[in-house]
Each structure stands twice: as structure tokens, then as C-alpha cells.
Design a protein around this motif. Structure first.
Motif, PDB file in Angstrom:
ATOM      1  N   MET A 202       0.851  -1.192   0.000  1.00 15.29           N
ATOM      2  CA  MET A 202       0.000   0.000   0.000  1.00 15.29           C
ATOM      3  C   MET A 202       0.887   1.243   0.000  1.00 15.29           C
ATOM      4  SD  MET A 202      -3.101   1.070   0.219  1.00 15.29           S
ATOM      5  CE  MET A 202      -4.210   2.264   0.837  1.00 15.29           C
ATOM      6  N   PRO A 203       0.639   2.212  -0.879  1.00 13.71           N
ATOM      7  CA  PRO A 203       1.440   3.436  -0.892  1.00 13.71           C
ATOM      8  C   PRO A 203       1.328   4.194   0.429  1.00 13.71           C
ATOM      9  CG  PRO A 203       0.094   3.271  -2.873  1.00 13.71           C
ATOM     10  CD  PRO A 203      -0.352   2.193  -1.933  1.00 13.71           C
ATOM     11  N   GLU A 204       2.358   4.951   0.703  1.00  8.67           N
ATOM     12  CA  GLU A 204       2.408   5.724   1.952  1.00  8.67           C
ATOM     13  C   GLU A 204       1.549   6.973   1.841  1.00  8.67           C
ATOM     14  OE1 GLU A 204       5.685   8.605   4.015  1.00  8.67           O
ATOM     15  OE2 GLU A 204       6.388   6.833   2.965  1.00  8.67           O
ATOM     16  N   ARG A 205       0.796   7.245   2.910  1.00 11.99           N
ATOM     17  CA  ARG A 205       0.011   8.488   2.948  1.00 11.99           C
ATOM     18  C   ARG A 205       0.959   9.664   3.107  1.00 11.99           C
ATOM     19  NH1 ARG A 205      -5.254   7.937   3.031  1.00 11.99           N
ATOM     20  NH2 ARG A 205      -6.136   5.986   3.711  1.00 11.99           N
ATOM     21  N   THR A 206       0.608  10.754   2.477  1.00 12.15           N
ATOM     22  CA  THR A 206       1.415  11.957   2.591  1.00 12.15           C
ATOM     23  C   THR A 206       1.058  12.690   3.876  1.00 12.15           C
ATOM     24  OG1 THR A 206      -0.170  13.241   1.349  1.00 12.15           O
ATOM     25  CG2 THR A 206       1.593  12.224   0.090  1.00 12.15           C
ATOM     26  N   LYS A 207       1.946  13.557   4.295  1.00 14.26           N
ATOM     27  CA  LYS A 207       1.705  14.352   5.493  1.00 14.26           C
ATOM     28  C   LYS A 207       1.904  15.813   5.142  1.00 14.26           C
ATOM     29  CE  LYS A 207       3.079  10.883   8.853  1.00 14.26           C
ATOM     30  NZ  LYS A 207       3.223   9.721   8.021  1.00 14.26           N
ATOM     31  N   GLY A 208       0.974  16.654   5.562  1.00 13.73           N
ATOM     32  CA  GLY A 208       1.085  18.086   5.339  1.00 13.73           C
ATOM     33  C   GLY A 208       2.086  18.706   6.283  1.00 13.73           C
ATOM     34  N   VAL A 209       2.635  19.832   5.886  1.00 11.65           N
ATOM     35  CA  VAL A 209       3.577  20.562   6.717  1.00 11.65           C
ATOM     36  C   VAL A 209       2.961  21.907   7.056  1.00 11.65           C
ATOM     37  CG1 VAL A 209       5.861  21.602   6.788  1.00 11.65           C
ATOM     38  CG2 VAL A 209       5.520  19.450   5.585  1.00 11.65           C
ATOM     39  N   GLY A 210       3.123  22.326   8.277  1.00  8.59           N
ATOM     40  CA  GLY A 210       2.603  23.630   8.674  1.00  8.59           C
ATOM     41  C   GLY A 210       1.295  23.499   9.409  1.00  8.59           C
ATOM     42  N   GLU A 211       1.109  24.365  10.338  1.00  7.33           N
ATOM     43  CA  GLU A 211      -0.075  24.322  11.183  1.00  7.33           C
ATOM     44  C   GLU A 211      -1.161  25.250  10.644  1.00  7.33           C
ATOM     45  OE1 GLU A 211      -0.469  22.331  13.900  1.00  7.33           O
ATOM     46  OE2 GLU A 211       1.420  21.461  13.237  1.00  7.33           O
ATOM     47  N   ILE A 212      -2.373  24.868  10.921  1.00  7.66           N
ATOM     48  CA  ILE A 212      -3.518  25.727  10.627  1.00  7.66           C
ATOM     49  C   ILE A 212      -3.595  26.787  11.722  1.00  7.66           C
ATOM     50  CG2 ILE A 212      -6.048  25.785  10.629  1.00  7.66           C
ATOM     51  CD1 ILE A 212      -5.086  24.585   8.118  1.00  7.66           C
ATOM     52  N   ASP A 213      -3.746  28.027  11.339  1.00 11.17           N
ATOM     53  CA  ASP A 213      -3.864  29.121  12.300  1.00 11.17           C
ATOM     54  C   ASP A 213      -5.330  29.543  12.378  1.00 11.17           C
ATOM     55  OD1 ASP A 213      -3.699  31.369  13.867  1.00 11.17           O
ATOM     56  OD2 ASP A 213      -2.296  32.444  12.566  1.00 11.17           O
ATOM     57  N   ARG A 214      -6.027  29.031  13.370  1.00  6.65           N
ATOM     58  CA  ARG A 214      -7.458  29.336  13.519  1.00  6.65           C
ATOM     59  C   ARG A 214      -7.707  30.795  13.930  1.00  6.65           C
ATOM     60  NH1 ARG A 214      -6.641  24.235  15.336  1.00  6.65           N
ATOM     61  NH2 ARG A 214      -7.818  22.590  14.321  1.00  6.65           N
ATOM     62  N   SER A 215      -6.688  31.441  14.472  1.00  5.70           N
ATOM     63  CA  SER A 215      -6.871  32.811  14.956  1.00  5.70           C
ATOM     64  C   SER A 215      -7.111  33.803  13.818  1.00  5.70           C
ATOM     65  CB  SER A 215      -5.669  33.257  15.788  1.00  5.70           C
ATOM     66  OG  SER A 215      -4.526  33.444  14.962  1.00  5.70           O
ATOM     67  N   VAL A 216      -6.757  33.448  12.581  1.00 12.68           N
ATOM     68  CA  VAL A 216      -6.958  34.372  11.458  1.00 12.68           C
ATOM     69  C   VAL A 216      -8.365  34.272  10.871  1.00 12.68           C
ATOM     70  CG1 VAL A 216      -4.506  34.402  10.871  1.00 12.68           C
ATOM     71  CG2 VAL A 216      -6.040  32.802   9.698  1.00 12.68           C
ATOM     72  N   VAL A 217      -9.156  33.313  11.345  1.00 12.85           N
ATOM     73  CA  VAL A 217     -10.506  33.130  10.825  1.00 12.85           C
ATOM     74  C   VAL A 217     -11.464  34.059  11.551  1.00 12.85           C
ATOM     75  CG1 VAL A 217     -12.419  31.514  10.517  1.00 12.85           C
ATOM     76  CG2 VAL A 217     -10.062  30.720  10.227  1.00 12.85           C
ATOM     77  N   GLU A 218     -12.182  34.866  10.782  1.00 11.40           N
ATOM     78  CA  GLU A 218     -13.250  35.693  11.334  1.00 11.40           C
ATOM     79  C   GLU A 218     -14.551  34.922  11.168  1.00 11.40           C
ATOM     80  OE1 GLU A 218     -13.421  39.754   9.808  1.00 11.40           O
ATOM     81  OE2 GLU A 218     -11.308  39.560   9.235  1.00 11.40           O
ATOM     82  N   ASP A 219     -15.111  34.428  12.272  1.00 11.88           N
ATOM     83  CA  ASP A 219     -16.384  33.716  12.220  1.00 11.88           C
ATOM     84  C   ASP A 219     -17.480  34.733  12.454  1.00 11.88           C
ATOM     85  OD1 ASP A 219     -18.631  32.164  12.461  1.00 11.88           O
ATOM     86  OD2 ASP A 219     -17.707  30.696  13.805  1.00 11.88           O
ATOM     87  N   LEU A 220     -18.248  35.011  11.408  1.00  6.89           N
ATOM     88  CA  LEU A 220     -19.260  36.052  11.466  1.00  6.89           C
ATOM     89  C   LEU A 220     -20.663  35.476  11.657  1.00  6.89           C
ATOM     90  CD1 LEU A 220     -17.805  38.191   8.544  1.00  6.89           C
ATOM     91  CD2 LEU A 220     -17.390  38.459  11.001  1.00  6.89           C
ATOM     92  N   GLY A 221     -20.731  34.217  12.093  1.00  5.69           N
ATOM     93  CA  GLY A 221     -22.033  33.601  12.326  1.00  5.69           C
ATOM     94  C   GLY A 221     -22.737  33.260  11.022  1.00  5.69           C
ATOM     95  N   GLY A 222     -22.218  32.319  10.277  1.00  5.90           N
ATOM     96  CA  GLY A 222     -22.790  31.916   9.002  1.00  5.90           C
ATOM     97  C   GLY A 222     -21.854  32.163   7.839  1.00  5.90           C
ATOM     98  N   ILE A 223     -20.954  33.095   8.001  1.00  4.35           N
ATOM     99  CA  ILE A 223     -19.899  33.356   7.021  1.00  4.35           C
ATOM    100  C   ILE A 223     -18.585  33.444   7.779  1.00  4.35           C
ATOM    101  CG2 ILE A 223     -18.922  35.055   5.430  1.00  4.35           C
ATOM    102  CD1 ILE A 223     -21.704  35.730   4.512  1.00  4.35           C
ATOM    103  N   ALA A 224     -17.569  32.754   7.246  1.00  2.00           N
ATOM    104  CA  ALA A 224     -16.226  32.836   7.814  1.00  2.00           C
ATOM    105  C   ALA A 224     -15.313  33.483   6.781  1.00  2.00           C
ATOM    106  CB  ALA A 224     -15.717  31.451   8.190  1.00  2.00           C
ATOM    107  N   VAL A 225     -14.351  34.259   7.262  1.00  2.92           N
ATOM    108  CA  VAL A 225     -13.458  35.007   6.386  1.00  2.92           C
ATOM    109  C   VAL A 225     -12.025  34.829   6.873  1.00  2.92           C
ATOM    110  CG1 VAL A 225     -12.831  37.327   5.587  1.00  2.92           C
ATOM    111  CG2 VAL A 225     -15.244  36.742   5.947  1.00  2.92           C
ATOM    112  N   ILE A 226     -11.100  34.613   5.913  1.00  2.00           N
ATOM    113  CA  ILE A 226      -9.660  34.693   6.184  1.00  2.00           C
ATOM    114  C   ILE A 226      -9.140  35.777   5.262  1.00  2.00           C
ATOM    115  CG2 ILE A 226      -7.425  33.548   6.062  1.00  2.00           C
ATOM    116  CD1 ILE A 226      -8.846  30.897   6.518  1.00  2.00           C
ATOM    117  N   ARG A 227      -8.652  36.841   5.842  1.00  2.00           N
ATOM    118  CA  ARG A 227      -8.154  37.966   5.040  1.00  2.00           C
ATOM    119  C   ARG A 227      -6.685  37.728   4.679  1.00  2.00           C
ATOM    120  NH1 ARG A 227     -12.346  41.489   5.105  1.00  2.00           N
ATOM    121  NH2 ARG A 227     -13.684  41.399   6.934  1.00  2.00           N
TER     122      ARG A 227
END
Length: 149
Positions: free
Chosen positions: A1-26
Motif C-alpha cells: 500500500m502506498p504511503e500516505r502523505t503528510k502536510g507541513v505547517g499548522e492551521i492558524d485558527r486565529s486568522v478566521v473571522e467567524d461572522l455567524g454563518g460566514i467565515a473570512v480569512i483575510r
């Protein structure tokens, strides 16, 4: 079975503006990398709670290769915003297609493919996936170009 790839770098949740139904990353959020490709953070289950898709913008440096891989059980659509790209694809990567800025590309689930920036400038592509998992369902496929680990 081929090896699964792994992503590099963390997700930064602090940059997400959750506007209650719409989310924005500027500004695209923190840049991350995987398999020779640089990505704007984009949106996925990991930062906006999506359940069926993810999206980001990929940059591949001139001459770089995103080594052969398979999208396991999900579709990908790309829009080439800048540059020229060659995909080798199919069993044994024997087929080839070249695309350039302004082209749309659709990759069916399970199709092996390898990505080459064949232009003199960074390749920039808008990437949409029919999964919210991003890289979690990507499996390496044999490539003559992949360095030994």
C-alpha cells in the motif's frame, strides 16, 4: 500500500473571522507547504468546520515538482492563474497534458498524477477539493523524481 502523505505547517485558527454563518480569512492566512508546493492557508474542516470541501491557493516555484500522488476518494479542480504546468498522469504516469494561465483542470479521484512547473515564473493555482480533509486522503504514488527518504 502506498504511503500516505503528510502536510507541513499548522492551521492558524486565529486568522478566521467567524461572522455567524460566514467565515473570512483575510490575505490568505499563514502560508504552509506540502510536497514542493506552497499554499495559502485556505479553508477546510480544520479551521472553518467545513464538511465537504476545502479550498486554497497553491504556488509551485519554477522547475519544482509536486511528486506523484493519488487523491483517494475526492475530486480536485484547479484554475491556473499564472504560469505553465505539465501533469503526467494515469497508470505509470505515461499520459501528459500541459496547461497555462486561464485553464481549468479537473482531476478524478484515484488518478495518479505528478505536477511539474515548466514555466519561468511561479505557478499559481486556485485549488478546490471535494473533501474537507485537505492532505489527509492523499497517497504517494511511485515517482522517479521523489528523493530517497
Amino acid at each position: 500500500m502506498p504511503e500516505r502523505t503528510k502536510g507541513v505547517g499548522e492551521i492558524d485558527r486565529s486568522v478566521v473571522e467567524d461572522l455567524g454563518g460566514i467565515a473570512v480569512i483575510r490575505g490568505g492566512g499563514k502560508e504552509r507547504g506540502w510536497n514542493g508546493i506552497r499554499y495559502m492557508q485556505g479553508m477546510s474542516a480544520k479551521n472553518v468546520g467545513s464538511t465537504g470541501l476545502s479550498v486554497n491557493v497553491a504556488t509551485v516555484p519554477p522547475g519544482a515538482i509536486a511528486y506523484a500522488h493519488v487523491h483517494e476518494g475526492f475530486e480536485v479542480m484547479l484554475f491556473i492563474a499564472q504560469g505553465r504546468v505539465k501533469h503526467t498522469f494515469g497508470e505509470g504516469l505515461k499520459q501528459e497534458v500541459i496547461n497555462e494561465a486561464g485553464d481549468f483542470i479537473y482531476i478524478k479521484p484515484g488518478v495518479p498524477h505528478e505536477v511539474f512547473n515548466i514555466g519561468d515564473e511561479p505557478l499559481i493555482a486556485f485549488v478546490a477539493r471535494s473533501t474537507a480533509d485537505e492532505w489527509d486522503k492523499i497517497v504517494n504514488y511511485p515517482s522517479q523524481y521523489r528523493p530517497e527518504e
